[in-house]
Design an enzyme around this catalytic site. Structure first.
Site, PDB file in Angstrom:
ATOM      1  N   ARG A 150     -19.718  51.884  60.270  1.00  0.00           N
ATOM      2  CA  ARG A 150     -19.439  52.132  61.696  1.00  0.00           C
ATOM      3  C   ARG A 150     -18.292  53.132  61.866  1.00  0.00           C
ATOM      4  O   ARG A 150     -18.298  53.963  62.761  1.00  0.00           O
ATOM      5  CB  ARG A 150     -19.120  50.815  62.421  1.00  0.00           C
ATOM      6  CG  ARG A 150     -18.463  51.029  63.799  1.00  0.00           C
ATOM      7  CD  ARG A 150     -18.542  49.835  64.723  1.00  0.00           C
ATOM      8  NE  ARG A 150     -18.105  48.588  64.138  1.00  0.00           N
ATOM      9  CZ  ARG A 150     -16.837  48.242  63.896  1.00  0.00           C
ATOM     10  NH1 ARG A 150     -15.848  49.066  64.189  1.00  0.00           N
ATOM     11  NH2 ARG A 150     -16.550  47.077  63.348  1.00  0.00           N
TER      12      ARG A 150
ATOM     13  N   TYR B 100     -26.852  65.742  85.172  1.00  0.00           N
ATOM     14  CA  TYR B 100     -27.834  64.839  84.602  1.00  0.00           C
ATOM     15  C   TYR B 100     -27.713  63.462  85.279  1.00  0.00           C
ATOM     16  O   TYR B 100     -26.666  62.827  85.214  1.00  0.00           O
ATOM     17  CB  TYR B 100     -27.631  64.731  83.088  1.00  0.00           C
ATOM     18  CG  TYR B 100     -28.466  63.647  82.481  1.00  0.00           C
ATOM     19  CD1 TYR B 100     -29.856  63.726  82.532  1.00  0.00           C
ATOM     20  CD2 TYR B 100     -27.894  62.532  81.908  1.00  0.00           C
ATOM     21  CE1 TYR B 100     -30.638  62.712  82.018  1.00  0.00           C
ATOM     22  CE2 TYR B 100     -28.675  61.520  81.383  1.00  0.00           C
ATOM     23  CZ  TYR B 100     -30.048  61.622  81.444  1.00  0.00           C
ATOM     24  OH  TYR B 100     -30.819  60.609  80.951  1.00  0.00           O
TER      25      TYR B 100
ATOM     26  N   ASP C 121     -20.554  69.804  79.628  1.00  0.00           N
ATOM     27  CA  ASP C 121     -21.848  69.395  79.066  1.00  0.00           C
ATOM     28  C   ASP C 121     -22.634  70.678  78.763  1.00  0.00           C
ATOM     29  O   ASP C 121     -23.056  71.384  79.672  1.00  0.00           O
ATOM     30  CB  ASP C 121     -22.585  68.507  80.084  1.00  0.00           C
ATOM     31  CG  ASP C 121     -23.902  67.960  79.538  1.00  0.00           C
ATOM     32  OD1 ASP C 121     -24.456  68.539  78.586  1.00  0.00           O
ATOM     33  OD2 ASP C 121     -24.392  66.949  80.099  1.00  0.00           O
TER      34      ASP C 121
ATOM     35  N   LYS D 292     -31.739  66.648  72.635  1.00  0.00           N
ATOM     36  CA  LYS D 292     -32.449  67.772  73.232  1.00  0.00           C
ATOM     37  C   LYS D 292     -32.564  68.923  72.225  1.00  0.00           C
ATOM     38  O   LYS D 292     -33.179  68.756  71.197  1.00  0.00           O
ATOM     39  CB  LYS D 292     -31.740  68.171  74.532  1.00  0.00           C
ATOM     40  CG  LYS D 292     -31.383  66.968  75.437  1.00  0.00           C
ATOM     41  CD  LYS D 292     -32.589  66.283  76.019  1.00  0.00           C
ATOM     42  CE  LYS D 292     -32.281  64.954  76.684  1.00  0.00           C
ATOM     43  NZ  LYS D 292     -31.222  64.972  77.697  1.00  0.00           N
TER      44      LYS D 292
END
Ligand code: PLP
Length: 373
Positions: A45, A97, A168, A193
């Site tokens: 992690r 978004y 972004d 994406k």
């Protein structure tokens, strides 16, 4: 090194134990301690070799000094908001978004104060700044209206008031736009994406050009909360990025041609693509982007039912949400965004893929003709 070379080599360290030319996937969740107890990895992690390669690659692609990889774009975005002190004021775009906008509103609506502004208007941003403003969130080009924000001017404004600017960069990718070079403090991606590029892996990323206090908190949030990509996810994103610079040229070529076709179509009311000279953000886009990427949207004559019909009448395009894969996607956007959407109901969003552009134009042409015959 130039971008094409970075994309291929920065995420692919040689494996000295096997001489494998491609980095192996390390699934182990734990790592044997060295005699002095301080080996590079401890627990998956916190860090693992595949995530390290991905973060190194992302950081070099955007020209930053450090990167944090997350399990999704939203997890990356949320980490920035989690890192802010309660009571902080944040300026957010009115067009962004929708999934992240809803997440911010629902989760941080009571602990942070949010002002939504039209980020293509610098004076609106300046007026929204208060003494508590800690962050300006920029998304350019924005989703789904392809609005353009002047990243450099916003970053200058932010610096003047001691405010972090986060951009972004999912739509443009580092191939076409480098927000850190324009003065932004942090870049965000949904690597689901273009960076992954094949619609088969979810991921997100933040890249910073300094390890300041905000960045240190973001790293802690990533390590503590563990919204991290698996080693296999990291492997897939590293693999996808190798062809990113070439894919993006194809996406931009195809989108430019599709936009030119749509602009002259009698049943298309308006086309939103920053590469068009009549787009209100065209000059700013030319200043800060190398090319205009592969996303566009357009309004068709009539209402939602016409936009839905066009999206269903295509044969090569897939009527589905998301973007940035090699295959072309189309959708009537408002129904995806839900009841509180501000997106016009006759708006169709297209992720222009890498199929032959003649086939794509033919397909969308026949779908428009069938819808309006
Ligand atoms: C998809 C997307 C996100 C969210 O990313 P996920 O990987 O879906 O969580 C954020 N910003 C933009 C511009 C996006 O397109």
């Amino acid at each position: 090194m130039k971008l094409e070379t970075i994309a291929i080599h920065a995420g692919n360290p040689a494996d000295t134990s096997s001489n494998a030319a491609i980095q192996p996937i390390t699934l182990s969740t734990t790592f044997e301690r060295e005699p002095n107890n301080n080996g590079e990895y401890v627990y998956s992690r916190i860090g693992n070799p595949n995530r390290k390669s991905l973060e190194n690659l992302l950081s070099k692609l955007e020209g930053g000094v450090d990167a944090c990889a997350f399990a999704s774009g939203n997890a990356a975005g949320m980490a920035v908001f989690q890192a802010l002190a309660p009571g902080s004021h944040v300026i957010v775009p009115d067009d962004m978004y929708h999934g992240l906008r809803n997440a911010i509103k629902e989760v941080f609506g009571s602990s942070l104060s949010l002002t939504f502004v039209d980020m293509s208007r610098l004076s609106d941003i300046e007026q929204a700044i208060t003494k508590d403003t800690k962050l300006i969130w920029v998304e350019s080009p924005s989703n789904p209206l392809l609005k353009i924000s002047d990243i450099e001017s916003i970053a200058v404004m932010g610096k003047k008031h001691n405010i972090h600017t986060v951009c972004d960069n999912t739509f443009a990718t580092p191939v076409f736009q480098r927000p850190l070079q324009l003065g932004a403090d942090i870049v965000m991606h949904s690597t689901t994406k273009y960076l992954g590029g094949h619609s088969d892996v979810s991921g997100g990323a933040l890249i910073s050009d300094k390890k300041d206090l905000l960045w240190q908190r973001i790293r802690k949030i990533q390590e503590f909360s563990g919204a991290v990509p698996s080693p296999f996810d990291c492997y897939l994103i590293v693999r996808g990025i190798k062809t990113l610079p070439y894919r993006m040229q194809g996406h931009a070529d195809n989108a430019e041609k599709l936009a030119a076709f749509l602009v002259q179509h009698p049943n298309v009311e308006k086309v939103f693509y920053p590469g068009l000279s009549r787009h209100p953000g065209h000059e700013t886009a030319r200043k800060q982007m190398l090319r205009f990427s592969g996303m566009l949207s357009f309004l068709v004559n009539g209402g939602a039912e016409k936009a839905l019909a066009v999206s269903q009448n295509v044969k090569i395009f897939t009527n589905a949400t998301s973007l940035g894969g090699v295959e072309s996607l189309i959708e009537q956007r408002a129904s995806v965004e839900g009841p509180d959407t501000k997106t016009p109901h006759n708006l169709i969003r297209v992720s222009v893929g890498l199929e032959n552009i003649d086939d794509l134009i033919q397909d969308i042409g026949q779908a428009l003709n069938r819808t309006y015959r």
